[in-house]
Design a protein around this motif. Structure first.
Motif, PDB file in Angstrom:
ATOM      1  N   LEU A  39       0.858  -1.209   0.037  1.00 23.48           N
ATOM      2  CA  LEU A  39       0.093   0.092  -0.038  1.00 23.48           C
ATOM      3  C   LEU A  39       0.914   1.193   0.092  1.00 23.48           C
ATOM      4  O   LEU A  39       0.278   2.228  -0.381  1.00 23.48           O
ATOM      5  CB  LEU A  39      -0.861   0.011   1.283  1.00 23.48           C
ATOM      6  CG  LEU A  39      -2.095  -1.269   1.165  1.00 23.48           C
ATOM      7  CD1 LEU A  39      -2.779  -1.225   2.419  1.00 23.48           C
ATOM      8  CD2 LEU A  39      -3.005  -1.011  -0.128  1.00 23.48           C
ATOM      9  N   LEU A  44      -4.534   0.437  -4.658  1.00 23.52           N
ATOM     10  CA  LEU A  44      -5.249  -0.576  -5.309  1.00 23.52           C
ATOM     11  C   LEU A  44      -6.772  -0.148  -5.792  1.00 23.52           C
ATOM     12  O   LEU A  44      -7.397   0.431  -5.197  1.00 23.52           O
ATOM     13  CB  LEU A  44      -5.317  -1.863  -4.152  1.00 23.52           C
ATOM     14  CG  LEU A  44      -4.168  -2.235  -3.692  1.00 23.52           C
ATOM     15  CD1 LEU A  44      -4.494  -3.261  -2.819  1.00 23.52           C
ATOM     16  CD2 LEU A  44      -3.064  -2.738  -4.514  1.00 23.52           C
ATOM     17  N   SER A  49      -8.188  -4.736  -4.066  1.00 27.62           N
ATOM     18  CA  SER A  49      -8.321  -4.499  -2.569  1.00 27.62           C
ATOM     19  C   SER A  49      -9.246  -5.745  -2.107  1.00 27.62           C
ATOM     20  O   SER A  49      -8.939  -6.407  -1.210  1.00 27.62           O
ATOM     21  CB  SER A  49      -9.617  -3.394  -2.476  1.00 27.62           C
ATOM     22  OG  SER A  49      -8.698  -2.293  -2.525  1.00 27.62           O
ATOM     23  N   ALA A  99     -11.528  -2.074   1.782  1.00 24.69           N
ATOM     24  CA  ALA A  99     -10.045  -1.599   1.553  1.00 24.69           C
ATOM     25  C   ALA A  99      -9.386  -1.340   2.840  1.00 24.69           C
ATOM     26  O   ALA A  99     -10.154  -1.022   3.901  1.00 24.69           O
ATOM     27  CB  ALA A  99     -10.245  -0.191   0.555  1.00 24.69           C
ATOM     28  N   ARG A 129      -7.212   6.994  -0.367  1.00 26.56           N
ATOM     29  CA  ARG A 129      -7.529   6.720  -1.687  1.00 26.56           C
ATOM     30  C   ARG A 129      -8.112   7.789  -2.332  1.00 26.56           C
ATOM     31  O   ARG A 129      -8.997   8.381  -2.059  1.00 26.56           O
ATOM     32  CB  ARG A 129      -8.368   5.335  -1.918  1.00 26.56           C
ATOM     33  CG  ARG A 129      -7.961   4.336  -1.164  1.00 26.56           C
ATOM     34  CD  ARG A 129      -6.660   3.685  -1.719  1.00 26.56           C
ATOM     35  NE  ARG A 129      -6.120   2.678  -0.942  1.00 26.56           N
ATOM     36  CZ  ARG A 129      -4.718   2.633  -0.373  1.00 26.56           C
ATOM     37  NH1 ARG A 129      -4.139   3.784  -0.666  1.00 26.56           N
ATOM     38  NH2 ARG A 129      -4.320   1.800   0.292  1.00 26.56           N
TER      39      ARG A 129
END
Length: 129
Positions: A39, A44, A49, A99, A129
């Motif tokens: 990560l 991802l 994920s 996630a 994210r």
């Protein structure tokens, strides 16, 4: 970390993590460390994920610990693993999409010789994210 995009199949993702991190991932702490490395280098997608969540779901000794708020103020579902005496790993997942939001390690016992108390944070990582 490999320049090749992480696979979205759990078996291939485990091999990818082993190749880039350890050679072979034998323990849950090694899997959690490899997850952090992954990560730190990749954002991802939903399929990657999901594959990571399936890998983590099969990790020995990783158990649900309830709802938490992560270090960035986001709601999450916590899973913990008690490592060597006095250390706990906590994995925090987004409850809606699965996630990984964060990982942290805390002391579970006082260790006055090192100036730490139970509950002190040894290290943490959080990903956006």
């Amino acid at each position: 970390m490999s320049a090749t995009r992480p696979p979205h199949d759990p078996t291939r993702l485990r091999a990818y993590l082993a190749e880039t991190a350890y050679g072979e991932i034998r323990t849950t702490p090694e899997l959690l460390d490899a997850t952090a490395q992954l990560l730190d280098h990749w954002t991802l997608g939903a399929r990657e994920s999901a594959a990571l969540a399936r890998l983590l779901a099969d990790a020995d000794g990783l158990r649900p610990a309830g709802r938490v708020t992560d270090r960035l103020g986001r709601p999450g579902q916590a899973y913990v693993y008690d490592d060597r005496p006095g250390v706990r790993h906590m994995l925090i997942l987004d409850p809606s999409v699965g996630a990984v939001l964060g990982l942290e390690q805390t002391f579970t016992t006082d260790q006055p010789e090192y100036g730490v108390r139970a509950g002190d944070v040894m290290q943490y990582s959080a990903w956006m994210r």
